[in-house]
Design an enzyme around this catalytic site. Structure first.
Site, short mmCIF file in Angstrom:
data_model
loop_
_atom_site.label_atom_id
_atom_site.label_comp_id
_atom_site.label_asym_id
_atom_site.label_seq_id
_atom_site.Cartn_x
_atom_site.Cartn_y
_atom_site.Cartn_z
N ALA A 75 4.28 14.39 -77.77
CA ALA A 75 4.04 12.95 -77.58
C ALA A 75 3.18 12.74 -76.34
CB ALA A 75 5.37 12.20 -77.51
N SER A 76 3.59 11.87 -75.42
CA SER A 76 2.71 11.50 -74.31
C SER A 76 2.55 12.57 -73.24
CB SER A 76 3.22 10.21 -73.66
OG SER A 76 2.88 9.10 -74.47
N LEU A 77 3.30 13.67 -73.30
CA LEU A 77 2.96 14.80 -72.43
C LEU A 77 1.55 15.28 -72.69
CD1 LEU A 77 6.03 14.90 -71.72
CD2 LEU A 77 5.84 17.39 -71.79
N SER A 78 1.04 14.95 -73.88
CA SER A 78 -0.32 15.31 -74.25
C SER A 78 -1.36 14.72 -73.29
CB SER A 78 -0.64 14.83 -75.66
OG SER A 78 0.31 15.28 -76.60
N TYR A 167 0.72 0.95 -68.61
CA TYR A 167 0.58 2.16 -69.43
C TYR A 167 -0.25 1.85 -70.68
CZ TYR A 167 2.06 6.65 -71.37
OH TYR A 167 2.08 7.93 -71.88
#
Length: 360
Positions: A75-78, A167
């Site tokens: 997910a947003s760790l990308s 964000y």
């Protein structure tokens, strides 16, 4: 996410005897297992993995057990990888952090810099809301479609660039599109060539739905049904966007495992990808137009002070998945947790792991 930083600080400054530190993590894991937590936790210090354990199910349908090497949707760790691609483009002389977005991509939103996109200070509207309202969901959308709809419908911006932090997945879609524009290459292929292969991250990629299905070690995301049973998250209507937005690049879609993420973590202490000076800029909080700090850098939330000095971190959330990486930069301490059943014990494990990072 800021409440998680506060929890880490609160727990980190409590004085715990050294002999009790490992016990705290062990007890937290035992509790998580009793409460059906499914995931992998990795704790490391000074280029050594101190603890790694998997618990729960890769898939609940066939009761396949989860293993340490299993692959999760990040997910947003990308976003930290997308930010790195921009940093590498900058070091190659292909762009500048303070270049205007309009130099590379046509949008109805003037005055936005690459730095604004990296730090979530652009004021861009949410692309997913526009696509959800207007896109034909029988087709799969990618970045060109998202950009076309932003231009066509031009939803009102949230604020002027640099006025505040908000964000923005839209910003990271645009960053991936900028990379493709300045390199003339596909973002998915280029990330593999520039980051994953050089670092030996053999289990990491931006995968299509078909590619994920072919990976036997892929941990499916799960949610509880009306009967309280964990089922594949893709069976829920709320997960449909992962299909009809399945070709988007930049804000998510990287999948990986804990040990590959640890390779990434350790590489960031070196100059294998970019210089240490550029990394320091990535860990520097953005100064807003009013002079205050937003405490988000290039793909990282930033806390200047923590139990172990400066800390950077990021979380991710997709249907059925919760992910987090916490990095204490001054002492080379790392916590990675990948969860595939959206379990509420996630942050309790982060707190316990933080407490355990004394002398083992």
């Amino acid at each position: 996410m800021n409440k998680y930083l506060s929890l880490l600080l609160l727990f980190g400054f409590i004085q715990i005897p050294l002999f009790a530190q490992q016990k705290i993590l062990k007890e937290a894991i035992e509790r998580a297992e009793r409460e059906d937590f499914s995931g992998v936790i990795l704790v490391a210090e000074d280029d050594k993995i101190l603890f790694e354990e998997a618990m729960g199910m890769r898939t609940y349908e066939n009761r396949a057990l989860l293993h340490e090497y299993d692959i999760f949707e990040l997910a947003s760790l990308s976003k930290q990888f997308t930010a790195m691609m921009i940093m590498m483009c900058k070091e190659k002389g292909l762009l500048g952090f303070d270049d205007q977005l309009s130099k590379y991509i046509e949008t109805p939103y003037p005055g936005i810099s690459i730095r604004n996109l990296l730090t979530h200070t652009s004021g861009l509207p949410d692309y997913q809301a526009i696509m959800d309202e207007h896109w034909d969901k029988n087709k799969v959308a990618g970045n060109p479609d998202i950009l076309e709809y932003l231009r066509e419908y031009a939803p009102v911006k949230s604020f002027d660039p640099g006025d505040k932090y908000e964000y923005s997945n839209t910003g990271y879609v645009l960053l991936a599109s900028v990379v493709e524009k300045v390199t003339g290459e596909d973002f998915v292929d280029l990330m593999r060539e520039w980051i994953f292969r050089p670092l030996g991250m053999k289990n990491t990629a931006i995968r299509s739905l078909e590619e994920k299905a072919s990976v036997k070690d892929f941990a499916a995301g799960h949610l509880k049904d009306e009967n309280g049973n964990y089922v594949n998250a893709n069976t829920f209507h709320s997960s449909d966007y992962t299909i009809w937005l399945g070709n988007r690049k930049g804000p998510g879609r990287v999948s990986s495992n804990a040990e590959d993420l640890y390779k990434w973590d350790q590489a960031l202490y070196t100059d294998k990808l970019v210089s240490k000076e550029t990394m320091e800029e990535a860990y520097t909080a953005f100064k807003l137009n009013d002079g205050t700090r937003s405490y988000y850098g290039f793909g990282w939330e930033i806390k200047p002070q923590s139990p172990f000095g400066k800390m950077v971190m990021h979380t991710g959330s997709n249907p059925g998945y919760s992910t987090i990486i916490v990095r204490y930069l001054e002492e080379n301490k790392t916590i990675i947790i990948l969860n595939n059943n959206a379990h509420p014990d996630m942050m309790r494990l982060v707190e316990a792991a933080t407490l355990s990072l004394g002398k083992w």
